[in-house]
Design an enzyme around this catalytic site. Structure first.
Site, mmCIF file in Angstrom:
data_model
loop_
_atom_site.group_PDB
_atom_site.id
_atom_site.type_symbol
_atom_site.label_atom_id
_atom_site.label_comp_id
_atom_site.label_asym_id
_atom_site.label_seq_id
_atom_site.Cartn_x
_atom_site.Cartn_y
_atom_site.Cartn_z
ATOM 1 N N LYS A 29 83.187 228.515 50.667
ATOM 2 C CA LYS A 29 83.130 228.510 52.125
ATOM 3 C C LYS A 29 83.209 229.952 52.661
ATOM 4 O O LYS A 29 83.537 230.881 51.900
ATOM 5 C CB LYS A 29 84.273 227.638 52.660
ATOM 6 N N TYR A 69 79.016 217.155 56.969
ATOM 7 C CA TYR A 69 80.334 216.597 57.290
ATOM 8 C C TYR A 69 80.254 215.407 58.246
ATOM 9 O O TYR A 69 81.203 215.145 58.988
ATOM 10 C CB TYR A 69 81.225 217.692 57.889
ATOM 11 N N ASN A 132 90.344 226.538 53.188
ATOM 12 C CA ASN A 132 90.619 226.161 51.791
ATOM 13 C C ASN A 132 89.535 226.578 50.796
ATOM 14 O O ASN A 132 89.389 226.000 49.733
ATOM 15 C CB ASN A 132 90.986 224.670 51.689
ATOM 16 N N HIS A 135 84.350 223.895 48.660
ATOM 17 C CA HIS A 135 84.016 222.471 48.796
ATOM 18 C C HIS A 135 83.539 221.938 47.450
ATOM 19 O O HIS A 135 82.872 222.647 46.697
ATOM 20 C CB HIS A 135 82.884 222.285 49.812
ATOM 21 N N GLU A 146 74.413 215.649 48.568
ATOM 22 C CA GLU A 146 74.665 217.010 49.041
ATOM 23 C C GLU A 146 73.734 218.029 48.366
ATOM 24 O O GLU A 146 73.296 218.988 49.001
ATOM 25 C CB GLU A 146 76.141 217.364 48.828
HETATM 26 P P1 ADP Z 1 87.932 217.859 50.729
HETATM 27 O O1 ADP Z 1 87.188 219.100 51.141
HETATM 28 O O2 ADP Z 1 89.137 218.193 49.885
HETATM 29 O O3 ADP Z 1 87.042 216.817 50.125
HETATM 30 P P2 ADP Z 1 87.966 216.281 53.227
HETATM 31 O O4 ADP Z 1 86.640 215.706 52.845
HETATM 32 O O5 ADP Z 1 89.052 215.365 53.664
HETATM 33 O O6 ADP Z 1 88.568 217.200 52.057
HETATM 34 O O7 ADP Z 1 87.749 217.317 54.407
HETATM 35 C C1 ADP Z 1 86.648 218.192 54.401
HETATM 36 C C2 ADP Z 1 87.097 219.535 54.900
HETATM 37 O O8 ADP Z 1 87.492 219.428 56.261
HETATM 38 C C3 ADP Z 1 88.307 220.133 54.196
HETATM 39 O O9 ADP Z 1 88.013 220.757 52.973
HETATM 40 C C4 ADP Z 1 88.805 221.113 55.237
HETATM 41 O O10 ADP Z 1 88.007 222.289 55.251
HETATM 42 C C5 ADP Z 1 88.543 220.343 56.517
HETATM 43 N N1 ADP Z 1 89.744 219.587 56.933
HETATM 44 C C6 ADP Z 1 90.183 218.397 56.452
HETATM 45 N N2 ADP Z 1 91.334 218.022 57.044
HETATM 46 C C7 ADP Z 1 91.615 218.988 57.940
HETATM 47 C C8 ADP Z 1 92.688 219.200 58.869
HETATM 48 N N3 ADP Z 1 93.672 218.325 59.009
HETATM 49 N N4 ADP Z 1 92.650 220.330 59.614
HETATM 50 C C9 ADP Z 1 91.645 221.232 59.493
HETATM 51 N N5 ADP Z 1 90.626 221.087 58.636
HETATM 52 C C10 ADP Z 1 90.598 219.996 57.870
#
Ligand code: ADP
Length: 169
Positions: A29, A69, A132, A135, A146
């Site tokens: 990211k 997303y 984080n 992805h 994807e």
């Molecule tokens: P992952 O990326 O671990 O599969 P998710 O699909 O639940 O997690 O969420 C996609 C992305 O959305 C996350 O990696 C993060 O960047 C963002 N995200 C998820 N939950 C939150 C939150 N509570 N606050 C801010 N960003 C979030």
């Protein structure tokens, strides 16, 4: 395709696992790119033994981020997530291998970096869910979806790594 490399070399040791080979879409990211973590993240997947079949630096536009997303559209953080993903270049990758989807998710760690185990990418290199760094697709179906979303036909390479017989019996 089956058990031949692109150079036509017979590789019998790969036959048994062909049906199990999955594809996952991994993306560094914008924060990962800005923080100089691209090499580190690629290195972890590479050393594990997965095969890189697609790689590019890319400025993601809003429509693509929204499509990627779309399942999170109703979440309160969705608008900031779209801003974050489009805020600078990302590194788009496709990795292949047996069990690569779940394994890459393990290497990446929990969504919230404070809960991610040490040794994982997020556990070692990040502190906040909204930053984080990486992805990874959450299912083989989404790996395919994807990959098709982020890569055009012809951008992926089919190849057989020299180390293949040393990774899989
Ligand atoms: P992952 O990326 O671990 O599969 P998710 O699909 O639940 O997690 O969420 C996609 C992305 O959305 C996350 O990696 C993060 O960047 C963002 N995200 C998820 N939950 C939150 C939150 N509570 N606050 C801010 N960003 C979030």
């Amino acid at each position: 395709r089956a058990n031949k490399s692109t150079h036509g070399i017979f590789l019998p040791h790969l036959v048994a696992s062909l049906e199990q080979v999955e594809q996952t879409y991994i993306m560094v990211k914008p924060d990962g790119v800005q923080r100089g973590l691209v090499g580190e993240i690629i290195s972890r997947l590479e050393r594990k033994g997965f095969k890189l079949t697609g790689l590019k630096l890319f400025q993601c536009h809003k429509e693509l981020a929204e499509e990627h997303y779309k399942d999170l559209k109703t979440k309160s953080f969705y608008p900031t997530l779209i801003d974050y993903i489009t805020s600078g270049p990302v590194v788009c990758m496709v990795w292949e291998g047996v069990g690569v989807v779940a394994s890459a998710r393990k290497l990446i760690g929990s969504t919230n970096p404070l809960q991610a185990e040490p040794g994982t990418i997020r556990g070692d290199l990040a502190v906040q869910t909204g930053r984080n760094v990486v992805h990874g697709s959450d299912s083989p179906e989404n790996g395919k979806r994807e990959t098709a979303l982020w890569f055009k036909e012809g951008e992926l390479c089919e190849w057989t790594p020299a180390q293949a017989p040393w990774l899989m019996e």
